[in-house]
Write a protein that holds these residues in place. Sequence first.
Motif, PDB file in Angstrom:
ATOM      1  N   ILE A  35       0.758  -1.337  -0.078  1.00  0.00           N
ATOM      2  CA  ILE A  35      -0.092   0.205  -0.072  1.00  0.00           C
ATOM      3  C   ILE A  35       0.700   1.278  -0.061  1.00  0.00           C
ATOM      4  N   ARG A  36       1.833   1.307   0.857  1.00  0.00           N
ATOM      5  CA  ARG A  36       2.846   2.445   0.943  1.00  0.00           C
ATOM      6  C   ARG A  36       3.516   2.763  -0.582  1.00  0.00           C
ATOM      7  N   VAL A  41       4.093   5.568  -5.950  1.00  0.00           N
ATOM      8  CA  VAL A  41       3.686   5.772  -7.299  1.00  0.00           C
ATOM      9  C   VAL A  41       2.756   6.559  -7.685  1.00  0.00           C
ATOM     10  N   ARG A  42       1.523   6.480  -7.088  1.00  0.00           N
ATOM     11  CA  ARG A  42       0.430   7.612  -7.355  1.00  0.00           C
ATOM     12  C   ARG A  42       0.781   9.150  -7.371  1.00  0.00           C
ATOM     13  N   PHE A  43       1.687   9.407  -6.215  1.00  0.00           N
ATOM     14  CA  PHE A  43       1.917  10.796  -6.220  1.00  0.00           C
ATOM     15  C   PHE A  43       3.148  11.135  -7.125  1.00  0.00           C
ATOM     16  N   GLU A  44       4.125  10.139  -7.001  1.00  0.00           N
ATOM     17  CA  GLU A  44       5.219  10.371  -8.182  1.00  0.00           C
ATOM     18  C   GLU A  44       4.758  10.732  -9.434  1.00  0.00           C
ATOM     19  N   ALA A  48       5.192  14.209 -11.591  1.00  0.00           N
ATOM     20  CA  ALA A  48       5.776  14.135 -12.839  1.00  0.00           C
ATOM     21  C   ALA A  48       4.725  14.677 -13.921  1.00  0.00           C
ATOM     22  N   GLN A  49       3.543  14.591 -13.718  1.00  0.00           N
ATOM     23  CA  GLN A  49       2.541  15.063 -14.691  1.00  0.00           C
ATOM     24  C   GLN A  49       2.479  16.706 -14.260  1.00  0.00           C
ATOM     25  N   THR A  50       2.586  16.939 -13.238  1.00  0.00           N
ATOM     26  CA  THR A  50       2.787  18.587 -12.934  1.00  0.00           C
ATOM     27  C   THR A  50       4.002  19.261 -13.581  1.00  0.00           C
TER      28      THR A  50
END
Length: 91
Positions: A35-36, A41-44, A48-50
């Motif tokens: 889960i961590r 991964v989700r926030f990376e 990256a998208q930003t």
Amino acid sequence: MSVMEKRLQLLLDAERYALVSQEATRSGRSVASVIREAIDVRFEQAEAQTRRAAALGEFLALGPDEDGQPEDVVAALQGEFEDHLDRKGGP
């Protein structure tokens, strides 16, 4: 990663828990570790998208140089890209 400082109670439906549990078993890790990793991964990806959106905005704001030559802009971008790769340790 830092020492774990916060405790979280998380309720999952059976399907999500099965997915996480299967990955934990497959990879030899704990459910919490899986889960961590998913959170990381989700926030990376969001970061990256930003960064990509900001870079695109900068790129779209570029125009030809004083002589009206777009080639100079392309050369400058290539140089900046190569500098970025050097800082990141290559492609």
